[in-house]
Design a protein around this motif. Structure first.
Motif, PDB file in Angstrom:
ATOM      1  N   UNK A 185      -0.635  37.486 -34.070  1.00 14.27           N
ATOM      2  CA  UNK A 185      -1.543  38.453 -33.452  1.00 14.27           C
ATOM      3  C   UNK A 185      -2.677  37.727 -32.710  1.00 14.27           C
ATOM      4  N   UNK A 186      -3.182  36.646 -33.284  1.00 10.07           N
ATOM      5  CA  UNK A 186      -4.247  35.874 -32.629  1.00 10.07           C
ATOM      6  C   UNK A 186      -3.731  35.200 -31.362  1.00 10.07           C
ATOM      7  N   UNK A 187      -2.467  34.806 -31.382  1.00  9.86           N
ATOM      8  CA  UNK A 187      -1.905  34.105 -30.220  1.00  9.86           C
ATOM      9  C   UNK A 187      -1.637  35.037 -29.046  1.00  9.86           C
ATOM     10  N   UNK A 188      -1.450  36.324 -29.320  1.00  9.00           N
ATOM     11  CA  UNK A 188      -1.243  37.299 -28.239  1.00  9.00           C
ATOM     12  C   UNK A 188      -2.605  37.711 -27.713  1.00  9.00           C
ATOM     13  N   UNK A 232      -0.713  32.040 -16.581  1.00  7.66           N
ATOM     14  CA  UNK A 232      -0.026  32.382 -17.822  1.00  7.66           C
ATOM     15  C   UNK A 232       0.503  31.136 -18.493  1.00  7.66           C
ATOM     16  N   UNK A 233       0.265  31.008 -19.792  1.00  7.13           N
ATOM     17  CA  UNK A 233       0.667  29.807 -20.525  1.00  7.13           C
ATOM     18  C   UNK A 233       1.690  30.105 -21.619  1.00  7.13           C
ATOM     19  N   UNK A 234       2.173  31.344 -21.688  1.00  5.77           N
ATOM     20  CA  UNK A 234       3.197  31.680 -22.678  1.00  5.77           C
ATOM     21  C   UNK A 234       2.747  31.363 -24.081  1.00  5.77           C
ATOM     22  N   UNK A 235       3.613  30.667 -24.825  1.00  5.37           N
ATOM     23  CA  UNK A 235       3.300  30.333 -26.214  1.00  5.37           C
ATOM     24  C   UNK A 235       2.880  28.871 -26.383  1.00  5.37           C
TER      25      UNK A 235
END
Length: 518
Positions: free
Chosen positions: A508-511, A491-494
């Protein structure tokens, strides 16, 4: 103010109360140190004359829950009505608030609080009387440049202010001790949000209240003095005129004049927010908005925000679902992972402030919910327009997944999860099935499943959530027979955005969940 005038007023009060029973006696709460810091020790209070209350100060006819407030010791303090028409009218021309100057050598200790619309509970009788309007208040001391040669004199200050009030046609309606504890307890938030300098004095500080009644306005003045400082409140009682309006576009609410949204509001195309109804939470899904309502500290008024909110809800035909403080146990049912994205609007501790929850059933069939935070240091609200979920992600068939992996070594898939959780929603099972097919068709293929989020919430929570979601996808695949050794998760978060977090489309693209060839 002439003593014979005040005594006659008190005698009139006694006669009026005799018809209903014994006159109420002031019950002084024991003096205690305030938790709110004072600027300096007030010293010994002036000896105060016996309290006098006007003949028209009578208990309100409000419901039992609204006819009193509790002081800091839990004792009830009555809220009293007042017939201002019985105060002799004055036609003396008054200027602008605060209407008169202070005596030579005296001035506010700090910059005065000046509010376009606020409310203050003035001392009358054995209780308090709410007055709403434009307000001015400050703690009065000797001017800084005079302190070397001049000492504070409560007598000098009082004689000057009584003289100027008499010139303005003011009528004294109260003389007695401050009873500071009345202003703490249920009233602490509102008083602490602007009037604290006027009441944070000795418990028995000599206090007087005057009223100037004019054709177009009433002016209330409360002066409390000790041996070395004074508290002064002036309220020009006026009718409320809202400056915020209900709008036709989401999020529908607007800030009152002189207020702004502070930090950039946070809007989501689809999410869930729980609204307290008084007995349970109504979890409302749809388009969400969270923002602040802020103004300069010495001009901010919790009551002004409250009245504007009420006006907007009346304009929209809103229904008041809940008013008060959300119980602590109820507030703690949701963690900071849910509250964090909405903290600008409603904070993290919903039980620490007055809340208002409204529901608006619009003529077009849409339903709007509002949770407003009315806190003395800040205010804000969350707005949700209820709507069903509309899927915007498209299924990537196994062939397309394999082609993208062969070409780029990675492919993003859209897996939908429960809000702020790692539970895969049922509508994502077809996509999981296509990933399963790719792995079954190529037994040598090994994948790293990597989770990513937008920048909503804290970086630590985003990383944790992205790891949990990647693990959930791995668990879904191994549950279908894929060997655990062929899969890993991360997991790399944000930290690895592929879109602009300042826009809904970019967030939305980042999620996303990505499959990376190992």
């Amino acid at each position: 103010m002439r003593k014979d005038t005040l005594v006659a007023w008190a005698m009139t009060m006694a006669l009026a109360l005799a018809a209903c029973g014994d006159a109420p006696q002031d019950s002084a709460a024991p003096q205690a140190d305030l938790e709110t810091p004072a600027a300096a020790d007030s010293g010994a209070a002036q000896s105060a004359p016996a309290e006098a209350a006007p003949a028209d100060a009578v208990p309100t006819d409000a419901a039992a829950s609204g006819d009193h407030v509790l002081d800091r010791d839990g004792n009830p303090v009555p809220l009293l009505a007042f017939d201002v028409e019985r105060v002799p009218a004055s036609n003396v021309a008054l200027g602008d608030l605060p209407f008169f100057s202070l005596p030579a050598g005296y001035g506010p200790q700090n910059r005065p609080h000046v509010r376009r619309y606020a409310r203050f509970p003035f001392r009358i009788g054995d209780g308090l009387h709410w007055v709403e309007g434009a307000s001015w208040n400050a703690k009065i001391v000797v001017d800084r440049d005079q302190r070397r040669d001049k000492e504070f004199s409560a007598r000098e200050l009082r004689r000057n202010l009584e003289a100027v009030l008499a010139e303005a046609g003011a009528q004294a309606v109260f003389e007695g001790p401050l009873r500071r504890n009345m202003y703490y307890g249920q009233l602490e938030d509102e008083i602490g949000g602007g009037f604290i300098e006027a009441v944070n004095l000795d418990q028995d500080a000599q206090t007087s209240v005057h009223v100037i009644r004019q054709a177009d306005r009433n002016v209330w003045v409360q002066l409390a003095t000790t041996s070395n400082e004074a508290g002064l409140v002036i309220v020009e009682e006026t009718s409320f005129e809202p400056t915020a309006r209900w709008r036709d576009e989401f999020p529908y609410l607007s800030a009152p004049e002189g207020y702004d949204q502070g930090n950039r509001p946070k809007q989501r195309d689809f999410d869930m927010y729980p609204f307290w109804t008084g007995s349970a939470f109504e979890e409302v899904e749809g388009r969400t908005w969270a923002g602040q309502v802020v103004a300069d500290e010495r001009n901010r008024s919790m009551h002004e925000v409250r009245r504007n909110l009420e006006a907007m809800m009346d304009e929209a035909g809103g229904v008041l679902v809940f008013e008060g403080r959300i119980p602590r146990e109820a507030s703690e049912r949701y963690g900071n992972d849910l509250k964090g994205p909405y903290s600008d609007g409603t904070g993290f501790s919903w039980d620490d402030y007055e809340s208002r929850v409204y529901r608006v059933d619009r003529p077009d069939g849409r339903q709007v919910w509002v949770h407003a935070r009315l806190e003395y240091m800040s205010a804000g609200w969350v707005v949700v327009e209820r709507e069903g979920f509309v899927q915007t992600a498209a299924l990537l068939p196994a062939g397309a997944l394999k082609q993208k992996l062969d070409a780029d070594g990675r492919v993003a898939i859209q897996v939908n999860f429960a809000v702020d959780k790692a539970d895969i929603l049922p509508d994502s099972q077809p996509q999981i099935a296509q990933v399963l097919a790719v792995l079954e068709q190529d037994p040598a293929l090994r994948l790293s499943v990597e989770g990513h989020t937008d920048n909503t919430g804290t970086a630590a929570r985003n990383r944790e959530l992205s790891e949990e979601r990647a693990q959930a996808v791995v668990a879904a695949l191994t549950a279908q027979g894929i060997a655990a050794a062929r899969l890993s998760s991360a997991g790399f978060g944000d930290s690895r955005p592929v879109g602009d977090n300042a826009t809904d489309e970019g967030r939305a693209r980042n999620r996303r969940v990505e499959l990376v060839r190992r």
